[in-house]
Design a protein around this motif. Structure first.
Motif, mmCIF file in Angstrom:
data_model
loop_
_atom_site.group_PDB
_atom_site.id
_atom_site.type_symbol
_atom_site.label_atom_id
_atom_site.label_comp_id
_atom_site.label_asym_id
_atom_site.label_seq_id
_atom_site.Cartn_x
_atom_site.Cartn_y
_atom_site.Cartn_z
ATOM 1 N N UNK A 28 0.299 -17.483 20.612
ATOM 2 C CA UNK A 28 -0.792 -16.649 20.129
ATOM 3 C C UNK A 28 -0.569 -15.195 20.485
ATOM 4 N N UNK A 29 -0.115 -14.956 21.694
ATOM 5 C CA UNK A 29 0.044 -13.592 22.187
ATOM 6 C C UNK A 29 1.087 -12.810 21.412
ATOM 7 N N UNK A 30 2.177 -13.467 21.067
ATOM 8 C CA UNK A 30 3.256 -12.742 20.403
ATOM 9 C C UNK A 30 3.346 -13.030 18.913
ATOM 10 N N UNK A 31 2.455 -13.845 18.419
ATOM 11 C CA UNK A 31 2.299 -14.098 16.990
ATOM 12 C C UNK A 31 3.633 -14.400 16.314
ATOM 13 N N UNK A 32 3.743 -14.043 15.041
ATOM 14 C CA UNK A 32 4.934 -14.396 14.278
ATOM 15 C C UNK A 32 6.173 -13.635 14.672
ATOM 16 N N UNK A 33 6.034 -12.498 15.365
ATOM 17 C CA UNK A 33 7.196 -11.682 15.708
ATOM 18 C C UNK A 33 8.225 -12.466 16.502
ATOM 19 N N UNK A 34 7.769 -13.365 17.381
ATOM 20 C CA UNK A 34 8.668 -14.125 18.229
ATOM 21 C C UNK A 34 8.688 -15.605 17.871
ATOM 22 N N UNK A 35 8.217 -15.944 16.693
ATOM 23 C CA UNK A 35 8.030 -17.353 16.373
ATOM 24 C C UNK A 35 9.303 -18.172 16.493
ATOM 25 N N UNK A 37 4.457 -7.370 24.610
ATOM 26 C CA UNK A 37 3.248 -8.201 24.667
ATOM 27 C C UNK A 37 2.290 -7.800 23.567
ATOM 28 N N UNK A 38 1.412 -8.720 23.211
ATOM 29 C CA UNK A 38 0.351 -8.365 22.298
ATOM 30 C C UNK A 38 -0.585 -7.411 23.024
ATOM 31 N N UNK A 39 -1.011 -6.389 22.340
ATOM 32 C CA UNK A 39 -1.869 -5.386 22.959
ATOM 33 C C UNK A 39 -3.122 -6.027 23.540
ATOM 34 N N UNK A 40 -3.395 -5.732 24.814
ATOM 35 C CA UNK A 40 -4.580 -6.250 25.484
ATOM 36 C C UNK A 40 -4.401 -7.626 26.084
ATOM 37 N N UNK A 41 -3.212 -8.222 25.959
ATOM 38 C CA UNK A 41 -2.961 -9.559 26.488
ATOM 39 C C UNK A 41 -1.966 -9.455 27.640
ATOM 40 N N UNK A 43 3.262 -4.954 14.197
ATOM 41 C CA UNK A 43 4.290 -5.740 13.520
ATOM 42 C C UNK A 43 3.664 -6.742 12.579
ATOM 43 N N UNK A 44 4.276 -6.937 11.413
ATOM 44 C CA UNK A 44 3.747 -7.866 10.415
ATOM 45 C C UNK A 44 4.870 -8.741 9.895
ATOM 46 N N UNK A 45 4.759 -10.041 10.113
ATOM 47 C CA UNK A 45 5.715 -10.981 9.545
ATOM 48 C C UNK A 45 5.431 -11.144 8.056
ATOM 49 N N UNK A 46 6.437 -11.582 7.304
ATOM 50 C CA UNK A 46 6.267 -11.792 5.870
ATOM 51 C C UNK A 46 5.115 -12.761 5.607
ATOM 52 N N UNK A 47 4.094 -12.297 4.905
ATOM 53 C CA UNK A 47 2.946 -13.125 4.582
ATOM 54 C C UNK A 47 1.998 -13.361 5.739
ATOM 55 N N UNK A 48 2.257 -12.711 6.900
ATOM 56 C CA UNK A 48 1.421 -12.936 8.070
ATOM 57 C C UNK A 48 0.450 -11.807 8.339
ATOM 58 N N UNK A 49 -0.315 -11.979 9.403
ATOM 59 C CA UNK A 49 -1.271 -10.948 9.790
ATOM 60 C C UNK A 49 -0.584 -9.880 10.622
ATOM 61 N N UNK A 50 -1.157 -8.686 10.602
ATOM 62 C CA UNK A 50 -0.638 -7.596 11.426
ATOM 63 C C UNK A 50 -1.058 -7.826 12.877
ATOM 64 N N UNK A 51 -0.154 -7.566 13.810
ATOM 65 C CA UNK A 51 -0.416 -7.747 15.233
ATOM 66 C C UNK A 51 0.021 -6.505 15.981
ATOM 67 N N UNK A 52 -0.808 -6.037 16.904
ATOM 68 C CA UNK A 52 -0.489 -4.867 17.710
ATOM 69 C C UNK A 52 0.270 -5.287 18.960
ATOM 70 N N UNK A 53 1.372 -4.592 19.242
ATOM 71 C CA UNK A 53 2.211 -4.892 20.396
ATOM 72 C C UNK A 53 2.349 -3.675 21.290
ATOM 73 N N UNK A 54 2.562 -3.938 22.570
ATOM 74 C CA UNK A 54 2.864 -2.874 23.519
ATOM 75 C C UNK A 54 4.255 -3.106 24.096
ATOM 76 N N UNK A 55 4.964 -2.018 24.336
ATOM 77 C CA UNK A 55 6.301 -2.056 24.922
ATOM 78 C C UNK A 55 6.188 -1.504 26.332
#
Length: 257
Positions: free
Chosen positions: A11-18, A205-209, A175-187
């Motif tokens: 959930x935290x890293x969503x599709x970016x790290x799937x 990490x996902x922003x705020x997580x 970051x947005x995976x193809x066909x997925x939702x946009x997710x905010x990340x922090x470096x």
């Protein structure tokens, strides 16, 4: 594996790290994710610390390792017995190395997304991937997905240079995976293993997580080793230097075989 932790990480890293997360969780939970893999620094200089990640240049004469073939990368991949206290398994060819990078809203952050996929601005000519577990699969708390990549001459150096700049300049992106939702990340800042010709380490990490992974990329001539460190409990830490150094050593050896 703790299902709650795995679910939180997905959930935290969503599709970016799937893809790498699925590869790692499948091996960690079943303990049978594939067969064990078999088995000169280009720039001198001093190591440094970027604003949001550890960076290192080799302290010796450069490895000069040519781009390795898929077979050579596979033979160079760490295997069980190479590192004391670690179990190593080869992942299926499509577990990590078939994914396109996520689309990002900031151009300067794109190399960070590319670090987690097999395709990048600089084409990877061959890949091999596996999973590492300290203490053994199923009972360890330190797990890493490992992706070895080869590039045309010069591209590995150029791409890693762009990644270093991204880690130093990119504090956050969407970051947005193809066909997925946009997710905010922090470096974030993360100390890393200083191995190979040069290396860079950062956290994502996902922003705020609080859940995060630590990514380390080590260059060996025209090849790179990317370590995605995922915590099953506690806080993620970068790959150990002994592991990164051994993988560098095996890549160098594969070039001369």
């Amino acid at each position: 594996m703790r299902t709650r932790t795995r679910t939180r990480m997905h959930r935290a890293l969503a599709g970016l790290l799937a893809a790498p997360l699925l590869a790692l969780s499948a091996v960690a939970c079943t303990g049978d994710g594939g067969d064990s893999a078999e088995g000169k620094k280009e720039d001198g200089g001093k190591g440094g610390q970027a604003r949001d990640g550890g960076t290192e240049r080799g302290s010796g004469p450069g490895s000069g390792v040519r781009p390795l073939t898929k077979g050579e990368l596979g033979s160079a991949l760490l295997r069980k017995g190479d590192i004391s206290g670690y179990d190593v398994q080869r992942a299926k060819a499509d577990d990590i190395a078939s994914e396109d990078p996520a689309e990002v809203d900031r151009k300067e952050c794109r190399p960070i997304a590319e670090a987690l996929a097999s395709k990048s601005s600089y084409a990877r000519t061959a890949t091999a991937n596996g999973t590492l577990a300290k203490g053994g699969f199923g009972d360890g708390a330190v797990f890493q997905a490992l992706l070895l990549s080869a590039y045309d001459d010069g591209d590995a150096r150029r791409w890693l240079g762009e990644l270093k700049k991204a880690v130093g300049a990119c504090e956050a992106f969407t970051g947005t995976e193809s066909g997925g939702d946009a997710t905010d990340f922090t470096v974030g800042r993360a100390p890393g293993a200083t191995a190979g010709d040069e290396s860079v380490t950062f956290s994502l990490a996902q922003k705020g997580d609080e859940a995060a992974v630590v990514v380390t990329v080590v260059r060996t001539g025209a090849n790179t080793a990317t370590y995605l460190s995922i915590p099953l409990s506690g806080k993620a830490t970068a790959v150990e230097r002994s592991v990164a150094a051994k993988q560098h050593e095996k890549l160098v050896a594969a070039a001369g075989s």
